[in-house]
Design an enzyme around this catalytic site. Structure first.
Site, PDB file in Angstrom:
ATOM      1  N   SER B 230       0.839  -1.191   0.000  1.00  0.00           N
ATOM      2  CA  SER B 230       0.000   0.000   0.000  1.00  0.00           C
ATOM      3  C   SER B 230       0.873   1.240   0.000  1.00  0.00           C
ATOM      4  O   SER B 230       2.067   1.178   0.282  1.00  0.00           O
ATOM      5  CB  SER B 230      -0.875   0.045   1.266  1.00  0.00           C
ATOM      6  OG  SER B 230      -1.703  -1.081   1.352  1.00  0.00           O
ATOM      7  N   SER B 268      -4.207  -3.525  -2.031  1.00  0.00           N
ATOM      8  CA  SER B 268      -3.559  -2.311  -1.532  1.00  0.00           C
ATOM      9  C   SER B 268      -4.559  -1.395  -0.839  1.00  0.00           C
ATOM     10  O   SER B 268      -5.742  -1.397  -1.143  1.00  0.00           O
ATOM     11  CB  SER B 268      -2.914  -1.549  -2.697  1.00  0.00           C
ATOM     12  OG  SER B 268      -3.913  -0.979  -3.522  1.00  0.00           O
ATOM     13  N   ASP B 270      -4.429   2.243  -0.831  1.00  0.00           N
ATOM     14  CA  ASP B 270      -3.759   3.451  -1.330  1.00  0.00           C
ATOM     15  C   ASP B 270      -4.672   4.646  -1.078  1.00  0.00           C
ATOM     16  O   ASP B 270      -5.689   4.816  -1.754  1.00  0.00           O
ATOM     17  CB  ASP B 270      -3.460   3.310  -2.825  1.00  0.00           C
ATOM     18  CG  ASP B 270      -2.405   2.243  -3.103  1.00  0.00           C
ATOM     19  OD1 ASP B 270      -1.673   1.866  -2.167  1.00  0.00           O
ATOM     20  OD2 ASP B 270      -2.320   1.793  -4.250  1.00  0.00           O
TER      21      ASP B 270
END
Lengths: 334, 334, 334, 334
Positions: B230, B268, B270
């Site tokens: 991430s 992830s 993000d």
């Protein structure tokens, strides 16, 4: 190689990333997906030039009868796209996807409705999907030269052999200060992903051709696509994705714009529409592996589509004598 | 140059883009913004290694008393960030932003609440903002070694001199198969934009160092950050942006991840959090010009922050003997 | 009938709408769904009163091992809910849903993480889902009396027999100027829908008991839940909905708050979390018919849950001598 | 009182809630806001009936030259609204808001573009805002009887005296099994809020006239608006709200649909568009007090607008002999 000698990126000896392409390296590598263009080029008076058109991305079979899973993602919403509200709610596509210029969304919407009513005698509601970029630099956009029947013509002209560059909706578009327009590409692993872009964004200085390390060294040509510059992305896949997964895929499509050097300018309408040709809509179970394959494909396919548009589109003289040069291939070398 | 001889990107002779940086080339170029770290490194038993920590990005003045305009953007949401619901609704930030490991969000949330209650005797509601990445490859993450008081310690350690690499929340993080962690950068035009990242994503093959043209030629080292990889991004600016504008800016921050080669993997988290230090929240009137300046800055500053994290972070041996090498500078050259 | 003689709405001779309820008229009418409470009531010093707690809504089986389809909807986001980012991205739930007071989200998050780690020796990432309302009028909320282990205790106390009113997270809550708290209800057609609310919102004047026609005639008691008033809604169903469909269902849950007279006050954190107990996540095909059944159920079940909370909760004296009266049943009659 | 003797809700002795209305109890109580209708009623052949039209909500001054803060909220998105993408991104309105039938969005979009180009010689991009409901039960919707010039006609017919019921876009609409259409209402405190609805949703059994307690006792007339039933809501205010605040207000508008008994059916396109006539876009500082005033007003004004549409609209015989009765006032009494 086009009539004027322009070539696609790979014909010039370059490629994007390390993933395999489909046989056509086009959105039509997804079985049944076809693309049609109506290209309007004529000079109506001294200095008044029509340089516009319509592009239809046509899903397989009768999509109104058998709706397909679909999703959209708006990277930046200074745009006039129609049909996203229903795609977002129901997660389905029920018409071809039409691209045109900014002021012709209404005309093309009516054309899609007429075309659908004509084929479905009991239809009383139609979600036409239309997206646009602004070709007002080369095209007499205020002349509203696109008419409703051009939607039908583009849909009925659809073929698996996808023309790129200054065709269809791409006829009057600009990209990174050069002539832009339509581009396409595909990637294949367990499933196939195809991209088609209407590229109409960026200044020469923004093009990230040499990667970030060298970007500062690239001279600005002074050419500009104007602050209306936008990029429309259509993604198609045969992977059995549901609407939620397609929306995630659409987000990755937008990352391809960033890889090219785009930053989604304030006045851009950067929009991604994604659909799956798998009508069952059964979703992938192992998201980690297969989704990541698709997520890697999307930015690469979109970036190569943008570069194909740039490489194929040839010099154009347009409205009020405005000129866009074809992208100089030498810029790929250094 | 760190104690072990690691350097930032510009000290190695490279740069990202053509926009000017601030004097520190750090998020602390925004007046009053400071960063504090708590770094936990100890070996608790054979093979059991604590390699984790906490990072606090501290806005100017008393942000609880004078809330600042703020926004968030989730590029991919396989993450456990706390506080975004209220930021999205009210468009304001009322605590420092804390970063830590995935399993310690709760502890740090309680720490931020305690710290705020201690300073505001009448506070009965506190929106703690905490984001995380997963350092479980190098760190004994299941040991829950981060405690609530570490939030206070990180906040109180904040300074304008921002340490990078394997410090604070970045202590145990990995990036593109090498050691990752904290990085920062800034850009200046009419206004200043600062970025700070917690970089913990990507495999070696994904790093877009040489641009897309050459990416396929880069050998995969086989190292992987795992599929939990991430990237958390914090953006600060002194531009008078309101919450809507800050959300648009946050979207552009995510584009910096794409420029580095990230594609927001399935697993992830993000996430971008952006705030303005202008308490008046008056919004820019001429969006076209000034917003585009900021929109260009954001991907560049985020990309350089990621590369700073990569360049500064040194080799680390961690939990169960896992090793991350420091990024080899030679890869920048070819 | 509670020990103090309070009754549910239907025991008082009223009902909401014309759809059938399940046998328990509770969220536990969804097979396998259970609810547990930890209720903290004690007087720690003159005027200092602990009136708070934790409620756990526990899905069937081991939800961490077999994640369930889930979605969230934020009607108004002045709230501190944790876990929604991942639910929104992946469309899955992997822990019980915990409710508590505003300042205890961190403690309960750590508790859920600890409980999950204890049962899954290889877990290195856990998306704890915690939502909250503010009980600071009756409870010494700044004392942070909720501790991480209370999460485990609430989960392990879960049963199909759902206590309502001033229990668990509802212990110190207020609603429409009277004592509020936990309420539940269900509806059954082809599938079953269950609702559970943590009701802590509204002033007496807002309660739409007699419908809009008479609302203006209802005297304001002067009592107020304060401007932090919120309502958390949890919906569970055995219908095979995917995450997109569950989000649509969650939106309808929020409409039940409106039917009660709520208007999602500026400082409310009105949040709906919905999940399906059908692990296959196959989505309903005929959305028009079956979805509308579920869409009709949701506002009714939520409205009745709110009224159950109001009818069951008894008078409470709390922090600093603050008092909330039990809702006077006579108001139901005229 | 209309020519046929139909009356507004308050003329019948009822009201909604306890907040004061403006002098007109209409959206035109916002200074400068006007409404125009084009009503198309003709019989083109035996059984073929045109019962449709266009309604324009026209902001003060030249909104293209001085854009106004605006926002949208989609309660359910089975609808074809155009223009929301740009409103959501830029937070501004630059054209009147046009309402029409589902299949005529394209024609009206072109009409709004033509009208704007005609008044602004340098305009090259126009974000036409068009929303719709489906009048296919009473209207020959497949005949596409609405043409682009009807947009201009509706805009130019705008007046502060707002006709309700079966006029403009409301001509062929149905509501709760009876004749529906256009309704409007307003509320005044420190600022004024006006609502206008295009009401075309619900079955008789859903109407929550007597509040939830009695709803089950109301007989279903068997009449149905069909599963395409939708409600479009336009909110205008003179409060100095920015786009983020207007979106929050739009959410509260949707709650008025719920209060009427609506549940946002699967196939509904329930959409709210809100704008402020304060061009400065300075946002309210004390959100708690002033925002809550506005938040209370919105559901009440929308509910009364819906009931005004229902009370004013008279019996209509339409396409293929379909009939909608006027709402029987006796249902208000018991």
């Amino acid at each position: 190689v086009t009539a004027s000698g322009r070539r696609r990126l790979r014909a010039l000896g370059f490629r994007v990333g390390d993933l395999a392409t489909g046989p056509r390296n086009a959105i039509s590598d997804i079985a049944g997906v076809r693309v049609g263009h109506v290209t309007l080029i004529r000079d109506t008076a001294p200095g008044a030039a029509v340089r516009t058109g319509v592009t239809a991305i046509v899903p397989p079979a009768d999509v109104f009868a058998a709706k397909l899973p679909a999703a959209s993602y708006v990277l930046n919403g200074h745009g006039k796209a129609l049909g996203l509200v229903q795609i977002d709610e129901l997660g389905t596509l029920e018409t071809p996807i039409l691209l045109t210029n900014t002021l012709s969304v209404g005309a093309i919407a009516e054309g899609v409705v007429r075309w659908t009513l004509g084929r479905h005698g009991d239809a009383r509601t139609v979600n036409a999907v239309v997206a646009e970029c602004n070709d007002g630099y080369l095209n007499d956009i205020r002349g509203l030269h696109v008419r409703p029947d051009h939607a039908r013509d583009a849909i009925e002209a659809a073929t698996a052999d996808v023309a790129e560059g200054s065709v269809g909706a791409g006829t009057g578009m600009s990209c990174f200060g050069y002539k832009g327009g339509i581009g396409t590409s595909s990637r294949v692993a367990e499933h196939t992903l195809g991209a088609l872009v209407l590229a109409n964004f960026g200044r020469a200085r923004d093009l990230a051709l040499h990667g970030w390390l060298l970007r500062g060294a690239v001279a600005d040509t002074g050419a500009s696509a104007g602050d209306d510059g936008s990029c429309i992305v259509v993604l198609a896949t045969d992977a059995p994705l549901d609407a939620r997964q397609l929306r995630r895929l659409a987000v990755r499509g937008a990352l391809g714009i960033a890889r090219a050097g785009g930053y989604a300018a304030n006045r851009s309408g950067d929009i991604v529409i994604a659909f799956s040709t798998d009508p069952d809509g059964a979703r992938l179970r192992d998201e980690s592996a297969e989704m990541d394959d698709l997520f890697r494909m999307a930015p690469d396919a979109v970036l190569e589509s943008i570069l194909n548009a740039l490489c194929v589109a040839d010099r154009m003289v347009g409205h009020e004598g405005h000129v866009r040069e074809g992208f100089p291939y030498a810029r790929l070398e250094n």
